[in-house]
Design an enzyme around this catalytic site. Structure first.
Site, PDB file in Angstrom:
ATOM      1  N   LYS A 153      63.772  11.101 -19.702  1.00  0.00           N
ATOM      2  CA  LYS A 153      63.721  11.745 -18.377  1.00  0.00           C
ATOM      3  C   LYS A 153      64.225  10.687 -17.388  1.00  0.00           C
ATOM      4  CE  LYS A 153      61.836  12.265 -14.873  1.00  0.00           C
ATOM      5  NZ  LYS A 153      62.581  11.922 -13.631  1.00  0.00           N
ATOM      6  N   GLY A 206      58.875   2.080 -14.071  1.00  0.00           N
ATOM      7  CA  GLY A 206      58.881   2.559 -12.693  1.00  0.00           C
ATOM      8  C   GLY A 206      57.818   1.850 -11.891  1.00  0.00           C
ATOM      9  N   SER A 207      57.349   2.533 -10.863  1.00  0.00           N
ATOM     10  CA  SER A 207      56.394   1.898  -9.947  1.00  0.00           C
ATOM     11  C   SER A 207      55.004   1.801 -10.575  1.00  0.00           C
ATOM     12  CB  SER A 207      56.319   2.717  -8.660  1.00  0.00           C
ATOM     13  OG  SER A 207      55.885   4.019  -8.975  1.00  0.00           O
ATOM     14  N   THR A 208      54.251   0.841 -10.110  1.00  0.00           N
ATOM     15  CA  THR A 208      52.902   0.654 -10.639  1.00  0.00           C
ATOM     16  C   THR A 208      52.034   1.884 -10.347  1.00  0.00           C
ATOM     17  OG1 THR A 208      53.075  -1.734 -10.503  1.00  0.00           O
ATOM     18  CG2 THR A 208      50.847  -0.842 -10.490  1.00  0.00           C
ATOM     19  N   GLY A 211      52.952   4.545 -12.767  1.00  0.00           N
ATOM     20  CA  GLY A 211      52.589   4.051 -14.098  1.00  0.00           C
ATOM     21  C   GLY A 211      51.106   4.264 -14.396  1.00  0.00           C
ATOM     22  N   GLU A 228      56.399  -0.572 -17.968  1.00  0.00           N
ATOM     23  CA  GLU A 228      57.166  -1.656 -17.321  1.00  0.00           C
ATOM     24  C   GLU A 228      57.151  -1.345 -15.835  1.00  0.00           C
ATOM     25  OE1 GLU A 228      58.042  -4.228 -18.782  1.00  0.00           O
ATOM     26  OE2 GLU A 228      58.465  -3.761 -20.882  1.00  0.00           O
ATOM     27  N   CYS A 262      62.885  -5.329 -10.695  1.00  0.00           N
ATOM     28  CA  CYS A 262      61.460  -5.605 -10.900  1.00  0.00           C
ATOM     29  C   CYS A 262      61.192  -7.103 -11.063  1.00  0.00           C
ATOM     30  CB  CYS A 262      60.959  -4.831 -12.113  1.00  0.00           C
ATOM     31  SG  CYS A 262      61.986  -5.101 -13.554  1.00  0.00           S
ATOM     32  N   GLU A 354      55.532  -5.300  -3.320  1.00  0.00           N
ATOM     33  CA  GLU A 354      56.919  -5.224  -3.770  1.00  0.00           C
ATOM     34  C   GLU A 354      57.728  -4.423  -2.754  1.00  0.00           C
ATOM     35  OE1 GLU A 354      57.845  -2.660  -7.177  1.00  0.00           O
ATOM     36  OE2 GLU A 354      58.969  -4.334  -8.027  1.00  0.00           O
TER      37      GLU A 354
HETATM   38  P1  NAD Z   1      59.015   5.697  -9.747  1.00  0.00           P
HETATM   39  O1  NAD Z   1      57.710   5.301 -10.302  1.00  0.00           O
HETATM   40  O2  NAD Z   1      59.053   6.439  -8.480  1.00  0.00           O
HETATM   41  O3  NAD Z   1      59.820   6.588 -10.777  1.00  0.00           O
HETATM   42  C1  NAD Z   1      60.118   6.165 -12.081  1.00  0.00           C
HETATM   43  C2  NAD Z   1      60.354   7.361 -12.962  1.00  0.00           C
HETATM   44  O4  NAD Z   1      59.137   8.092 -13.085  1.00  0.00           O
HETATM   45  C3  NAD Z   1      61.393   8.351 -12.428  1.00  0.00           C
HETATM   46  O5  NAD Z   1      62.116   8.881 -13.511  1.00  0.00           O
HETATM   47  C4  NAD Z   1      60.516   9.426 -11.806  1.00  0.00           C
HETATM   48  O6  NAD Z   1      61.155  10.685 -11.742  1.00  0.00           O
HETATM   49  C5  NAD Z   1      59.361   9.456 -12.766  1.00  0.00           C
HETATM   50  N1  NAD Z   1      58.103  10.000 -12.225  1.00  0.00           N
HETATM   51  C6  NAD Z   1      57.705  10.081 -10.931  1.00  0.00           C
HETATM   52  N2  NAD Z   1      56.479  10.666 -10.855  1.00  0.00           N
HETATM   53  C7  NAD Z   1      56.106  10.937 -12.132  1.00  0.00           C
HETATM   54  C8  NAD Z   1      54.941  11.536 -12.704  1.00  0.00           C
HETATM   55  N3  NAD Z   1      53.928  11.937 -11.972  1.00  0.00           N
HETATM   56  N4  NAD Z   1      54.877  11.646 -14.062  1.00  0.00           N
HETATM   57  C9  NAD Z   1      55.889  11.193 -14.846  1.00  0.00           C
HETATM   58  N5  NAD Z   1      57.024  10.640 -14.337  1.00  0.00           N
HETATM   59  C10 NAD Z   1      57.121  10.511 -13.011  1.00  0.00           C
HETATM   60  O7  NAD Z   1      59.853   4.349  -9.680  1.00  0.00           O
HETATM   61  P2  NAD Z   1      61.295   4.120  -9.101  1.00  0.00           P
HETATM   62  O8  NAD Z   1      61.190   4.117  -7.621  1.00  0.00           O
HETATM   63  O9  NAD Z   1      62.295   5.029  -9.772  1.00  0.00           O
HETATM   64  O10 NAD Z   1      61.619   2.657  -9.661  1.00  0.00           O
HETATM   65  C11 NAD Z   1      61.273   1.536  -8.976  1.00  0.00           C
HETATM   66  C12 NAD Z   1      60.080   0.856  -9.614  1.00  0.00           C
HETATM   67  O11 NAD Z   1      60.324   0.593 -10.991  1.00  0.00           O
HETATM   68  C13 NAD Z   1      59.790  -0.500  -9.016  1.00  0.00           C
HETATM   69  O12 NAD Z   1      58.411  -0.639  -8.780  1.00  0.00           O
HETATM   70  C14 NAD Z   1      60.235  -1.481 -10.087  1.00  0.00           C
HETATM   71  O13 NAD Z   1      59.612  -2.722 -10.029  1.00  0.00           O
HETATM   72  C15 NAD Z   1      59.937  -0.730 -11.322  1.00  0.00           C
HETATM   73  N6  NAD Z   1      60.727  -1.234 -12.447  1.00  0.00           N
HETATM   74  C16 NAD Z   1      60.120  -1.974 -13.418  1.00  0.00           C
HETATM   75  C17 NAD Z   1      60.854  -2.492 -14.475  1.00  0.00           C
HETATM   76  C18 NAD Z   1      60.200  -3.322 -15.551  1.00  0.00           C
HETATM   77  O14 NAD Z   1      60.793  -3.449 -16.592  1.00  0.00           O
HETATM   78  N7  NAD Z   1      59.012  -3.858 -15.346  1.00  0.00           N
HETATM   79  C19 NAD Z   1      62.213  -2.237 -14.560  1.00  0.00           C
HETATM   80  C20 NAD Z   1      62.813  -1.473 -13.572  1.00  0.00           C
HETATM   81  C21 NAD Z   1      62.041  -0.970 -12.515  1.00  0.00           C
END
Ligand code: NAD
Length: 454
Positions: A153, A206-208, A211, A228, A262, A354
């Site tokens: 996704k 994605g975001s904490t 997550g 992650e 990240c 962040e």
């Molecule tokens: P986000 O958490 O908004 O979204 C990430 C993904 O999750 C997207 O595909 C989104 O559609 C999906 N999503 C959103 N709500 C959801 C839910 N309720 N259930 C399941 N999936 C859902 O993050 P973002 O803004 O796309 O990415 C930025 C964040 O990602 C930053 O905090 C960054 O630090 C982190 N990141 C971490 C790593 C790592 O390896 N540690 C790598 C890249 C990005």
């Protein structure tokens, strides 16, 4: 429902793709389960060969994939080319693991004991928009190599490279429905994938905040999850370091990918008596970091991903807020935001949260203990760098900083051959490296009695 993909450098619409809902997600998982059974039954050498063919297909379409990443994510083309190459290399590396996924024979009394690493089944990979192409591959390649099917996704803003990868997988001969990409909204398609009983593991990047939600949903059915998440990583500069080198390397460590990384070293901790000298060296290095047209191979920094994200960055730091150093960006169309270095004050939002933009704070420290205390002073623990000529100190500090990925006298990029992941609220589990496949298996233990039964 549709998703509009917009080029962040031009604000032009690049594509419109259908967004999956719960029904489409369910159908994809059902298809994936079927495909997985055949895939797991293939001879290991055949699975490996097909993954290598997939790697060759990616290699042959590297430029196309890179240009797609430039258009959908605004990445400078030089970076995007590296990302496409990373996907190719990771597929090759994972293919090498298929035939090395060996179990053990453990000494026991009365028989033979064997372990097997069975595939989990279907893995759901949820990817962010900041590195859409590599992060898709980090989860998918080892999962496929370990005998699983994958449903990805992608993020709403950046589904195109992942969709193209799925087409290339088919062209390379991977079974139909083994590797599917399902664009959709996070709370709709993402939630449906996480909660689906036919999904055996979730890899979320994605975001904490999201997550934690994903982890809670996985807990309901004791579903394994790799997370992650975010970071606020320190770049620790001791006064005995090669200061010109440390200052020259610092801009890329928080400006690469416009700070939407990240691992961005967004907290620069500088030993107090080297502070002034370091700042004098840092200023020209930040100001000459080239922001501009992502299609130009000389460009080092592109725009932010969207207007909404730029608003979020501005909410942390308005463009007219007092700054120690501020770079320049193009005027006109595009979600530009200049490189910004702020005076950091522990306890303030900009020093602990962040921002996910091209912003770093600089904080002076007195001694080693002080540096480690500041470095560990956030909820995160993803990465960090230590600059010093003292090898003992380099080791002491690297061991004391509570983060998953430390780098001495460099800001080492993530390598597909070494493990990657976060401590604390930066994540759970590890991706990449020699053990990547194990995260996508269950260990089964089989005892065979050799006793004679009368
Ligand atoms: P986000 O958490 O908004 O979204 C990430 C993904 O999750 C997207 O595909 C989104 O559609 C999906 N999503 C959103 N709500 C959801 C839910 N309720 N259930 C399941 N999936 C859902 O993050 P973002 O803004 O796309 O990415 C930025 C964040 O990602 C930053 O905090 C960054 O630090 C982190 N990141 C971490 C790593 C790592 O390896 N540690 C790598 C890249 C990005």
């Amino acid at each position: 429902m549709e998703l509009h993909v917009v080029n962040p450098a031009t604000e032009e619409r690049v594509a419109t793709v259908p967004a999956a809902g719960p029904e489409e997600t369910d159908a994809a998982v059902v298809r994936a389960r079927r495909a997985q059974r055949g895939w797991a039954a293939l001879a290991p050498a055949d699975r490996a060969r097909l993954l290598r063919r997939f790697a060759v297909a990616v290699d042959e379409h590297r430029e196309e994939l890179a240009q797609l990443e430039v258009r959908e994510a605004g990445h400078p083309v030089a970076n995007a080319r590296g990302e496409a190459a990373n996907v190719r290399d990771l597929l090759d590396y994972a293919a090498g693991g298929v035939e090395r996924l060996t179990g053990r024979q453990i000494p026991v009394a009365g028989g033979i004991d064997l372990t097997y690493h069975d595939p989990l089944g279907v893995v759901g990979v949820i990817a962010p928009w900041n590195f859409p192409m590599p992060v898709t591959a980090w989860g998918s390649a080892p999962a496929l190599a370990a005998g699983n099917a994958v449903v990805v996704k992608p993020a709403e803003a950046t589904p195109l490279t992942a969709l193209r990868l799925a087409e290339l997988a088919l062209e390379a001969g991977l079974p139909e429905h083994l590797f599917q990409v399902l664009p959709g909204e996070g709370p709709v398609a993402g939630t449906a994938l996480v909660e689906h009983p036919g999904v055996d593991k979730v890899v979320f990047t994605g975001s904490t905040a999201v997550g934690k939600e994903v982890m809670a949903r996985c807990a309901a059915s004791v579903k394994p999850v790799t997370l992650e998440l975010g970071g606020k990583s320190p770049n620790i500069v001791f006064s005995d370091a090669d200061l010109p080198l440390a200052a020259a390397a610092a801009p890329a460590s928080f400006l690469d990918n416009t700070g939407q990384d990240c691992c961005a070293r967004s907290r620069i901790l500088v030993q107090a008596h080297a502070y002034e000298q370091f700042m004098e060296l840092l200023e020209p290095a930040v100001k000459t970091f080239r922001a501009g047209d992502p299609t130009d191979p000389a460009t080092e920094m592109g725009p932010l991903i969207s207007a909404a994200h730029r608003d979020r960055v501005r909410d942390f730091v308005p463009e007219d807020a007092p700054a120690l150093i501020r770079g320049t960006v193009p005027e006109g169309k595009g979600y530009w935001y200049p490189a910004t270095v702020l005076e950091g004050k522990p306890g303030e939002r900009t020093a602990e949260e962040e921002i996910f933009g091209p912003v770093a704070v600089v904080i002076p420290f007195e001694d080693e203990d002080d540096a480690v205390r500041l470095a560990n002073g956030t909820a995160y623990g993803l990465a960090g760098s230590v600059w010093t000529r003292d090898v003992n100190r380099a080791l002491r500090v690297s061991r004391a900083v509570e983060a998953g990925n430390l780098s001495v006298n460099s800001h080492s990029a993530v390598r597909y051959t070494t493990p990657f992941g976060g401590f604390r609220q930066s994540g759970l589990g590890r991706e990449l490296g020699p053990d990547a496949l194990s995260a996508f298996t269950e260990t089964k233990n089989v005892f065979i009695s050799t006793e004679e039964h009368p």
